[in-house]
Write a protein that holds these residues in place. Structure first.
Motif, PDB file in Angstrom:
ATOM      1  N   LYS A   1       0.811  -1.224   0.000  1.00  0.00           N
ATOM      2  CA  LYS A   1       0.000   0.000   0.000  1.00  0.00           C
ATOM      3  C   LYS A   1       0.843   1.272   0.000  1.00  0.00           C
ATOM      4  O   LYS A   1       0.338   2.335  -0.360  1.00  0.00           O
ATOM      5  CB  LYS A   1      -0.935   0.018   1.206  1.00  0.00           C
ATOM      6  N   VAL A   2       2.089   1.181   0.444  1.00  0.00           N
ATOM      7  CA  VAL A   2       2.932   2.372   0.557  1.00  0.00           C
ATOM      8  C   VAL A   2       4.216   2.144  -0.220  1.00  0.00           C
ATOM      9  O   VAL A   2       4.919   1.154  -0.001  1.00  0.00           O
ATOM     10  CB  VAL A   2       3.255   2.688   2.043  1.00  0.00           C
ATOM     11  N   ARG A   3       4.507   3.059  -1.118  1.00  0.00           N
ATOM     12  CA  ARG A   3       5.741   2.972  -1.897  1.00  0.00           C
ATOM     13  C   ARG A   3       6.948   2.987  -0.957  1.00  0.00           C
ATOM     14  O   ARG A   3       6.980   3.751   0.002  1.00  0.00           O
ATOM     15  CB  ARG A   3       5.810   4.165  -2.848  1.00  0.00           C
ATOM     16  N   ASN A   4       7.893   2.125  -1.227  1.00  0.00           N
ATOM     17  CA  ASN A   4       9.121   1.984  -0.435  1.00  0.00           C
ATOM     18  C   ASN A   4       8.879   1.537   1.009  1.00  0.00           C
ATOM     19  O   ASN A   4       9.723   1.734   1.877  1.00  0.00           O
ATOM     20  CB  ASN A   4       9.949   3.276  -0.427  1.00  0.00           C
ATOM     21  N   ALA A   5       7.728   0.897   1.257  1.00  0.00           N
ATOM     22  CA  ALA A   5       7.416   0.430   2.614  1.00  0.00           C
ATOM     23  C   ALA A   5       8.474  -0.545   3.117  1.00  0.00           C
ATOM     24  O   ALA A   5       8.861  -0.504   4.288  1.00  0.00           O
ATOM     25  CB  ALA A   5       6.037  -0.218   2.654  1.00  0.00           C
ATOM     26  N   VAL A   6       8.958  -1.408   2.237  1.00  0.00           N
ATOM     27  CA  VAL A   6       9.968  -2.388   2.647  1.00  0.00           C
ATOM     28  C   VAL A   6      11.216  -1.667   3.138  1.00  0.00           C
ATOM     29  O   VAL A   6      11.760  -2.001   4.197  1.00  0.00           O
ATOM     30  CB  VAL A   6      10.301  -3.364   1.497  1.00  0.00           C
ATOM     31  N   GLN A   7      11.658  -0.656   2.401  1.00  0.00           N
ATOM     32  CA  GLN A   7      12.851   0.080   2.807  1.00  0.00           C
ATOM     33  C   GLN A   7      12.628   0.814   4.128  1.00  0.00           C
ATOM     34  O   GLN A   7      13.526   0.866   4.968  1.00  0.00           O
ATOM     35  CB  GLN A   7      13.273   1.072   1.715  1.00  0.00           C
ATOM     36  N   VAL A   8      11.427   1.348   4.318  1.00  0.00           N
ATOM     37  CA  VAL A   8      11.113   2.025   5.584  1.00  0.00           C
ATOM     38  C   VAL A   8      11.242   1.027   6.730  1.00  0.00           C
ATOM     39  O   VAL A   8      11.878   1.327   7.749  1.00  0.00           O
ATOM     40  CB  VAL A   8       9.704   2.662   5.551  1.00  0.00           C
ATOM     41  N   LEU A   9      10.664  -0.162   6.574  1.00  0.00           N
ATOM     42  CA  LEU A   9      10.751  -1.151   7.639  1.00  0.00           C
ATOM     43  C   LEU A   9      12.186  -1.615   7.860  1.00  0.00           C
ATOM     44  O   LEU A   9      12.601  -1.811   9.006  1.00  0.00           O
ATOM     45  CB  LEU A   9       9.844  -2.351   7.362  1.00  0.00           C
ATOM     46  N   MET A  10      12.938  -1.758   6.786  1.00  0.00           N
ATOM     47  CA  MET A  10      14.318  -2.224   6.917  1.00  0.00           C
ATOM     48  C   MET A  10      15.206  -1.177   7.607  1.00  0.00           C
ATOM     49  O   MET A  10      16.172  -1.528   8.259  1.00  0.00           O
ATOM     50  CB  MET A  10      14.890  -2.569   5.543  1.00  0.00           C
ATOM     51  N   GLU A  11      14.869   0.090   7.447  1.00  0.00           N
ATOM     52  CA  GLU A  11      15.677   1.152   8.026  1.00  0.00           C
ATOM     53  C   GLU A  11      15.163   1.628   9.382  1.00  0.00           C
ATOM     54  O   GLU A  11      15.743   2.520   9.990  1.00  0.00           O
ATOM     55  CB  GLU A  11      15.762   2.338   7.061  1.00  0.00           C
ATOM     56  N   SER A  12      14.099   1.028   9.851  1.00  0.00           N
ATOM     57  CA  SER A  12      13.544   1.417  11.147  1.00  0.00           C
ATOM     58  C   SER A  12      13.839   0.337  12.185  1.00  0.00           C
ATOM     59  O   SER A  12      14.219  -0.770  11.847  1.00  0.00           O
ATOM     60  CB  SER A  12      12.041   1.650  11.026  1.00  0.00           C
ATOM     61  N   THR A  13      13.644   0.699  13.413  1.00  0.00           N
ATOM     62  CA  THR A  13      13.871  -0.223  14.515  1.00  0.00           C
ATOM     63  C   THR A  13      12.524  -0.760  14.997  1.00  0.00           C
ATOM     64  O   THR A  13      11.644   0.031  15.315  1.00  0.00           O
ATOM     65  CB  THR A  13      14.571   0.514  15.680  1.00  0.00           C
ATOM     66  N   PRO A  14      12.351  -2.072  15.040  1.00  0.00           N
ATOM     67  CA  PRO A  14      11.049  -2.610  15.459  1.00  0.00           C
ATOM     68  C   PRO A  14      10.868  -2.547  16.982  1.00  0.00           C
ATOM     69  O   PRO A  14      10.997  -3.535  17.688  1.00  0.00           O
ATOM     70  CB  PRO A  14      11.088  -4.054  14.954  1.00  0.00           C
ATOM     71  N   HIS A  15      10.579  -1.356  17.469  1.00  0.00           N
ATOM     72  CA  HIS A  15      10.397  -1.184  18.909  1.00  0.00           C
ATOM     73  C   HIS A  15       9.082  -0.492  19.256  1.00  0.00           C
ATOM     74  O   HIS A  15       8.778  -0.274  20.427  1.00  0.00           O
ATOM     75  CB  HIS A  15      11.566  -0.391  19.512  1.00  0.00           C
ATOM     76  N   THR A  16       8.291  -0.176  18.242  1.00  0.00           N
ATOM     77  CA  THR A  16       7.021   0.493  18.496  1.00  0.00           C
ATOM     78  C   THR A  16       5.970  -0.540  18.904  1.00  0.00           C
ATOM     79  O   THR A  16       6.099  -1.724  18.586  1.00  0.00           O
ATOM     80  CB  THR A  16       6.585   1.278  17.239  1.00  0.00           C
ATOM     81  N   PRO A  17       4.939  -0.113  19.623  1.00  0.00           N
ATOM     82  CA  PRO A  17       3.992  -1.072  20.235  1.00  0.00           C
ATOM     83  C   PRO A  17       3.371  -2.083  19.275  1.00  0.00           C
ATOM     84  O   PRO A  17       3.385  -3.290  19.561  1.00  0.00           O
ATOM     85  CB  PRO A  17       2.925  -0.168  20.855  1.00  0.00           C
ATOM     86  N   HIS A  18       2.807  -1.634  18.173  1.00  0.00           N
ATOM     87  CA  HIS A  18       2.116  -2.576  17.287  1.00  0.00           C
ATOM     88  C   HIS A  18       3.099  -3.520  16.601  1.00  0.00           C
ATOM     89  O   HIS A  18       2.824  -4.711  16.466  1.00  0.00           O
ATOM     90  CB  HIS A  18       1.266  -1.826  16.256  1.00  0.00           C
ATOM     91  N   ARG A  19       4.236  -2.993  16.185  1.00  0.00           N
ATOM     92  CA  ARG A  19       5.228  -3.868  15.543  1.00  0.00           C
ATOM     93  C   ARG A  19       5.712  -4.941  16.517  1.00  0.00           C
ATOM     94  O   ARG A  19       5.865  -6.100  16.134  1.00  0.00           O
ATOM     95  CB  ARG A  19       6.406  -3.054  15.022  1.00  0.00           C
ATOM     96  N   LEU A  20       5.939  -4.577  17.765  1.00  0.00           N
ATOM     97  CA  LEU A  20       6.360  -5.583  18.757  1.00  0.00           C
ATOM     98  C   LEU A  20       5.267  -6.622  18.971  1.00  0.00           C
ATOM     99  O   LEU A  20       5.548  -7.820  19.075  1.00  0.00           O
ATOM    100  CB  LEU A  20       6.726  -4.909  20.083  1.00  0.00           C
ATOM    101  N   GLU A  21       4.035  -6.168  19.008  1.00  0.00           N
ATOM    102  CA  GLU A  21       2.903  -7.089  19.158  1.00  0.00           C
ATOM    103  C   GLU A  21       2.842  -8.058  17.967  1.00  0.00           C
ATOM    104  O   GLU A  21       2.610  -9.259  18.145  1.00  0.00           O
ATOM    105  CB  GLU A  21       1.619  -6.269  19.265  1.00  0.00           C
ATOM    106  N   LEU A  22       3.079  -7.543  16.767  1.00  0.00           N
ATOM    107  CA  LEU A  22       3.067  -8.393  15.568  1.00  0.00           C
ATOM    108  C   LEU A  22       4.207  -9.410  15.590  1.00  0.00           C
ATOM    109  O   LEU A  22       4.021 -10.570  15.220  1.00  0.00           O
ATOM    110  CB  LEU A  22       3.155  -7.538  14.306  1.00  0.00           C
ATOM    111  N   ILE A  23       5.378  -8.975  16.023  1.00  0.00           N
ATOM    112  CA  ILE A  23       6.528  -9.892  16.121  1.00  0.00           C
ATOM    113  C   ILE A  23       6.224 -11.000  17.116  1.00  0.00           C
ATOM    114  O   ILE A  23       6.463 -12.182  16.836  1.00  0.00           O
ATOM    115  CB  ILE A  23       7.807  -9.125  16.508  1.00  0.00           C
ATOM    116  N   GLN A  24       5.672 -10.638  18.266  1.00  0.00           N
ATOM    117  CA  GLN A  24       5.328 -11.649  19.275  1.00  0.00           C
ATOM    118  C   GLN A  24       4.273 -12.610  18.741  1.00  0.00           C
ATOM    119  O   GLN A  24       4.362 -13.826  18.962  1.00  0.00           O
ATOM    120  CB  GLN A  24       4.846 -10.964  20.557  1.00  0.00           C
TER     121      GLN A  24
END
Length: 189
Positions: free
Chosen positions: A88-111
């Motif tokens: 849905k978002v252009r360059n979303a993969v690069q954004v995720l690769m360059e960010s740190t997965p420490h935000t609440p929803h991302r941590l919930e998804l990882i768990q």
């Protein structure tokens, strides 16, 4: 007029979709918001903080479904939601690769992903490696799919035919890749 974090995030996503990550700068963002770049720093610390916020927003549509029944179905559903969010978002993969997965929803998804991988039968010792493979497959597939979609379906089909293969639609290819990963996880305990 004051701005909100939500306005910053939505404007950033609009810039991504229009011009790509390489054109998302604090200066460009400030110009789109009609404020001075220094005003952005009241809301976000730096570009890294912005990327973390964007990654959280990109992942927001991914929901956590009850996986107490069919683990395979839950893994397919989870991976499909992830893929769709990335597309849905252009360059979303690069954004995720360059960010740190420490935000609440991302941590919930990882768990949640780790719980699904464990429920599939992967040992605790191998769970993190399996989750990384799962994550990297979805990221790489979505990145390729986005690139090929921008290129055009007919051009993609022609290139695949030129390599002596038949093009299968992206959904079918994606499901096959997830099936291979899951079979591998089951085979190598």
């Amino acid at each position: 007029m004051g701005i909100s974090k939500e306005q910053i995030i939505q404007t950033s996503i609009a810039i991504l979709n229009k011009s790509g990550l390489e054109n998302l700068t604090m200066r460009t963002l400030a110009k789109e918001l009609d404020i001075k770049a220094a005003s952005l720093y009241w809301h976000i610390k730096n570009k890294q903080d912005l990327l973390d916020l964007l990654a959280e927003e990109i992942c927001r549509p991914i929901t956590i479904e009850d996986s107490s029944g069919d683990t395979e179905k839950a893994l397919f559903s989870f991976s499909q939601m992830y893929r769709e969010a990335l597309l849905k978002v252009r360059n979303a993969v690069q954004v995720l690769m360059e960010s740190t997965p420490h935000t609440p929803h991302r941590l919930e998804l990882i768990q949640h992903g780790l719980r699904l991988i464990q429920a599939w039968g992967v040992s605790d010792a191998n769970c993190l490696a399996a989750m990384n493979m799962f994550n990297n497959y979805v990221l790489a597939f979505a990145d390729d799919e986005a690139r090929f979609s921008r290129w055009g379906v007919e051009e993609t089909k022609a290139a695949v035919r030129h390599m002596g293969m038949e093009f299968r639609d992206f959904d079918e290819q994606f499901r096959y890749g997830i099936s291979v990963l899951l079979a591998g996880f089951r085979a190598v305990q």
